[in-house]
Design a protein around this motif. Structure first.
Motif, PDB file in Angstrom:
ATOM      1  N   LYS A 642       0.838  -1.199   0.000  1.00 54.61           N
ATOM      2  CA  LYS A 642       0.000   0.000   0.000  1.00 54.61           C
ATOM      3  C   LYS A 642       0.866   1.239   0.000  1.00 54.61           C
ATOM      4  O   LYS A 642       1.796   1.347   0.780  1.00 54.61           O
ATOM      5  N   LYS A 643       0.510   2.174  -0.892  1.00 59.38           N
ATOM      6  CA  LYS A 643       1.248   3.442  -0.953  1.00 59.38           C
ATOM      7  C   LYS A 643       0.816   4.349   0.193  1.00 59.38           C
ATOM      8  O   LYS A 643      -0.294   4.221   0.698  1.00 59.38           O
ATOM      9  N   PRO A 644       1.681   5.279   0.584  1.00 55.24           N
ATOM     10  CA  PRO A 644       1.279   6.197   1.644  1.00 55.24           C
ATOM     11  C   PRO A 644       0.344   7.269   1.101  1.00 55.24           C
ATOM     12  O   PRO A 644       0.248   7.462  -0.102  1.00 55.24           O
ATOM     13  N   GLY A 645      -0.341   7.948   1.988  1.00 57.80           N
ATOM     14  CA  GLY A 645      -1.101   9.131   1.593  1.00 57.80           C
ATOM     15  C   GLY A 645      -2.606   9.007   1.760  1.00 57.80           C
ATOM     16  O   GLY A 645      -3.281  10.003   1.941  1.00 57.80           O
ATOM     17  N   ARG A 646      -3.138   7.808   1.650  1.00 52.32           N
ATOM     18  CA  ARG A 646      -4.585   7.665   1.775  1.00 52.32           C
ATOM     19  C   ARG A 646      -4.915   6.454   2.613  1.00 52.32           C
ATOM     20  O   ARG A 646      -4.286   5.410   2.499  1.00 52.32           O
ATOM     21  N   GLY A 686      -0.571   5.580   6.195  1.00 51.81           N
ATOM     22  CA  GLY A 686       0.802   5.476   5.707  1.00 51.81           C
ATOM     23  C   GLY A 686       0.996   4.280   4.795  1.00 51.81           C
ATOM     24  O   GLY A 686       0.061   3.553   4.474  1.00 51.81           O
ATOM     25  N   ALA A 687       2.242   4.087   4.388  1.00 50.27           N
ATOM     26  CA  ALA A 687       2.561   2.949   3.536  1.00 50.27           C
ATOM     27  C   ALA A 687       2.445   1.667   4.356  1.00 50.27           C
ATOM     28  O   ALA A 687       2.616   1.689   5.576  1.00 50.27           O
ATOM     29  N   ALA A 688       2.127   0.576   3.691  1.00 46.70           N
ATOM     30  CA  ALA A 688       2.063  -0.703   4.392  1.00 46.70           C
ATOM     31  C   ALA A 688       2.379  -1.827   3.420  1.00 46.70           C
ATOM     32  O   ALA A 688       1.990  -1.773   2.253  1.00 46.70           O
ATOM     33  N   GLU A 689       3.126  -2.779   3.903  1.00 48.56           N
ATOM     34  CA  GLU A 689       3.419  -3.995   3.128  1.00 48.56           C
ATOM     35  C   GLU A 689       2.708  -5.126   3.837  1.00 48.56           C
ATOM     36  O   GLU A 689       3.135  -5.574   4.896  1.00 48.56           O
TER      37      GLU A 689
END
Ligand code: AMP
Ligand code: MG
Length: 707
Positions: A642-646, A686-689
């Protein structure tokens, strides 16, 4: 190769300096680069050449490649170069011309004499002609009378409309004079910059500075259209042409510079006028500012403020108020409604001490350790049939579950632990005092608050209220929720015909049902097309009938997004563009005092936004207070970067093992995923793997009050 800087020079063959005040028919230089286009005015060729030298040197220093165009011919019709220099190389001709031309700092020059000198080398009158001076010059004819030119009159590229023959030294265009004087100056630049400078199409090397021939008249009409009021034509020409060339695709521009004849040269852009015109207009359009990049490299649309989900929720929570109107209703009809005042117990539960089991009751004080034998009194105590009288100390009474403890009884022994012959009961001691009994008011005491104000009544609550003798309750009047769909393509109901470009309204039944499920009165405000006036009229109606309005569609910032435009112009759009996925176009505003949730049109996004934002907000307005969905941490049964920001909400359900699996597609058009799912997985801002087995937050539909 790409040129970072494009220079266009409108040259002049004048013999005296141009006026101090910027004027026409003088030298103008336009420079287009990343930052836009600038122009400068030069009174003499020497001043202009110095300015160009300085510009080229500065651009080279900063590593920017320069394409410099000049509006005079770089070459002569075929055969002339060879005739004059012995070589068919136009640059040899440049050297030859430069060797003969004298051009002073005051523009005083010998070009006519040089032309006459050249004419003398060829039989007959010409090829150069036209002497504008008062004095005669031998071998330079004033007019074309008796003119004989051993070379072609024009180069192939001089067929361009408005192009003048290079032999003509005076009169309209006088390009002959401009070429002689210009070539001499450019040859000086060639010497100065050496290998760093090349002339196309004669040379094909990639160099920091490239010179080309241009002709602003190629885009005469566009220049006229784009000229500023009162702008000097020469200035407009260099300004517009430089920005047009700079606006072309770098590869296209580079290819154009290589077109043409290695002996006669070429006018850059000849045959590409349409592309030049388009580029000129594109360059003249208001500048497009590229999207900002945030530190986390998540690109945000320009000029848009993104509100994180939590910040938006906080704002919403602070802005809204509960209803004030209340009404008294029978408890039995109050399911789903919200208490406007605490519910107070009219008497204790249980009202009197009673037995929790079927067995035998007695006074604990008369019992002890070891085998006990108590005589039985006549009669029994049962629920609804109290024992009439008192049980003597040392005796026992038959008692059933729920029966009030008779006077003299404080303890009960379970029937299964006893034996009896009908006259006495035996059991093993010791027995705990008060065993198997319920104290009066041990659940709720009379006068105590059974349920607080703001409590949303459910079936079990009706049990409690009834048990406490509360037959009627004070409630908030139901929240009235208007639901409106917008969009030209939306067809109201699935039993109506829909053309292929039309879609049945999926959001309205969903939102109406959600609102009803949450216990509100839902008003169907219907569907309107993308028409601001009609949307406004419908919102007016909605604001009269409803406490809050849910719209779907048209909430983004696009051309067809009339809801957000309307709310911005006539309502008070307080916050929009929330950083969540799906559903970023969410408008929160008020219309005639009624809060409006402008939900996205996309049904997946509409549902997520309704659950995440509308649900707690409506709950607060209805009097039940803000709600936070109860989530569960479960292992993921999926992977995702998951990209950060939303913040992201994925349609999800639990596997048999209790892990969260997500719908096969995140496409927000996949409405089937909403039905497939039993809840949402919430991924943080935030970002998440996410890898299988990692903990994720699962929010069952039920945690949003969705059943
Ligand atoms: P909009 O927010 O108006 O740009 O709409 C986004 C997408 O949702 C478009 O594909 C619309 O056709 C679709 N849409 C809008 N309203 C509805 C609706 N009530 N039911 C189903 N789809 C809709
Ligand atoms: Mg729409």
């Amino acid at each position: 190769m790409s040129f970072e800087t494009v220079v266009v020079t409108d040259w002049s063959g004048a013999s005296t300096p141009s006026p101090v005040r910027p004027s026409k028919d003088a030298i103008w230089i336009g420079v287009a680069c990343d930052g836009g286009v600038t122009t400068s005015y030069h009174r003499t060729r020497e001043a202009a050449t110095e300015a160009l030298c300085a510009l080229f040197a500065a651009e080279m220093d900063s590593g920017r490649r320069v394409l410099a165009g000049f509006d005079f011919p770089f070459a002569y019709p075929r055969g002339f170069a060879r005739a004059l220099t012995g070589r068919g190389d136009p640059l040899a001709l440049w050297a030859e011309i430069a060797a003969r031309i004298e051009d002073g700092a005051d523009n005083g020059n010998n070009r006519l004499d040089v032309a006459a000198e050249i004419n003398r080398r060829f039989p007959g009158e010409g090829p150069f002609w036209a002497n504008p001076l008062g004095r005669d010059i031998a071998d330079l004819p004033r007019t074309k009378a008796g003119y004989a030119n051993p070379f072609g009159e024009r180069r192939v590229c001089d067929d361009a409309p408005g192009a003048q023959p290079v032999w003509k030294l005076a009169g309209v265009g006088s390009v002959g004079s401009q070429a002689l004087l210009g070539i001499a100056r450019l040859e000086a630049l060639r010497r100065r910059f050496g290998a760093a400078l090349s002339v196309r199409p004669f040379e094909t090397r990639d160099t920091p500075v490239t010179l080309v021939e241009v002709f602003p008249s190629l885009i005469r009409k566009t220049v006229a259209d784009l000229a500023e009021p009162e702008e000097i034509k020469d200035r407009a020409q260099v300004r517009v042409l430089a920005s047009a060339l700079r606006a072309l695709e770098p590869a296209d521009l580079d290819a154009m510079t290589r077109e043409g004849d290695p002996e006669e040269g070429w006018i850059l852009g000849l045959g590409h006028q349409a592309a030049l015109d388009a580029a000129a207009r594109a360059a003249a359009a208001p500048p497009l500012v590229p999207p900002r990049l945030r530190n986390d490299c998540f690109a945000l649309p320009q000029g848009v403020d993104w509100v994180p989900v939590d910040a938006a929720l906080d704002r919403l929570r602070a802005a809204l108020h509960p209803l004030t109107a209340t009404e008294t209703r029978p408890t039995a009809e109050a399911a789903g409604r919200i208490l406007a005042a605490p519910a107070v117990a009219r008497r204790s539960n249980p009202p009197r001490p009673n037995s929790a089991v079927d067995g035998y009751g007695f006074a604990h004080a008369a019992t002890g350790e070891g085998a006990q034998r108590l005589p039985l009194v006549t009669g029994r105590a049962a629920a609804g049939q109290p024992f009439d009288g008192a049980v003597p100390r040392g005796a026992a009474v038959r008692i059933l579950t729920g029966a009030i403890l008779p006077e003299g009884v404080d303890t009960v022994v379970l029937e299964e632990d006893t034996a009896t012959d009908g006259t006495a009961v035996v059991f093993d001691g010791p027995v705990k005092p008060g065993a198997n009994t319920r104290a009066a008011g041990e659940d709720v005491t009379e006068g105590a608050q059974a349920l607080p104000a703001g409590h949303r009544l459910r079936a079990p609550d009706l049990a409690l209220l009834s048990a406490l003798g509360i037959g009627s309750v004070e409630l908030f009047r139901p929240l009235r929720v208007g639901v409106l769909s917008t969009g030209d393509e939306i067809v109201s109901a699935p039993d109506l015909p829909a053309r292929p470009h039309q879609i049945w309204d999926a959001n309205r039944p969903m939102l109406l049902s959600l609102a009803r499920g949450w216990g509100y009165e839902a008003f169907d405000l219907g569907r309107v097309g993308d028409d601001r006036a009609r949307i406004a009229a419908r919102l007016d109606e909605g604001a009269r009938e409803a406490d809050v309005i849910l719209t779907s569609g048209g909430a983004s910032a696009g051309d067809e997004d009339h809801v957000s435009a309307l709310l911005r112009d006539q309502g008070t759009l307080s916050s929009w563009r929330i950083a969540l996925k799906p559903g970023r176009p969410l408008a929160l505003a008020t219309w005639r005092g009624a809060p409006v949730f402008g939900l996205p049109g996309n049904p997946v996004a509409a549902l997520v936004c309704a659950l995440v934002f509308a649900r707690p907000a409506l709950s607060l307005m209805a009097g039940a207070g803000w709600t936070v969905p109860q989530g569960f941490t479960v292992p993921a049964a999926f992977s995702k970067a998951k990209k950060p920001g939303r913040r992201e909400y994925l349609r999800a359900r639990l596997t048999a093992e209790g892990a969260a699996e997500v719908f096969r597609s995140e496409g927000s058009g996949r409405i089937s995923g909403l039905s497939w799912a039993t809840g949402l997985v919430e991924l943080p801002d935030g970002a998440a793997e996410i890898a299988p087995g990692m903990p994720v937050r699962f929010l069952p539909y039920a945690s949003f009050g969705l059943v």
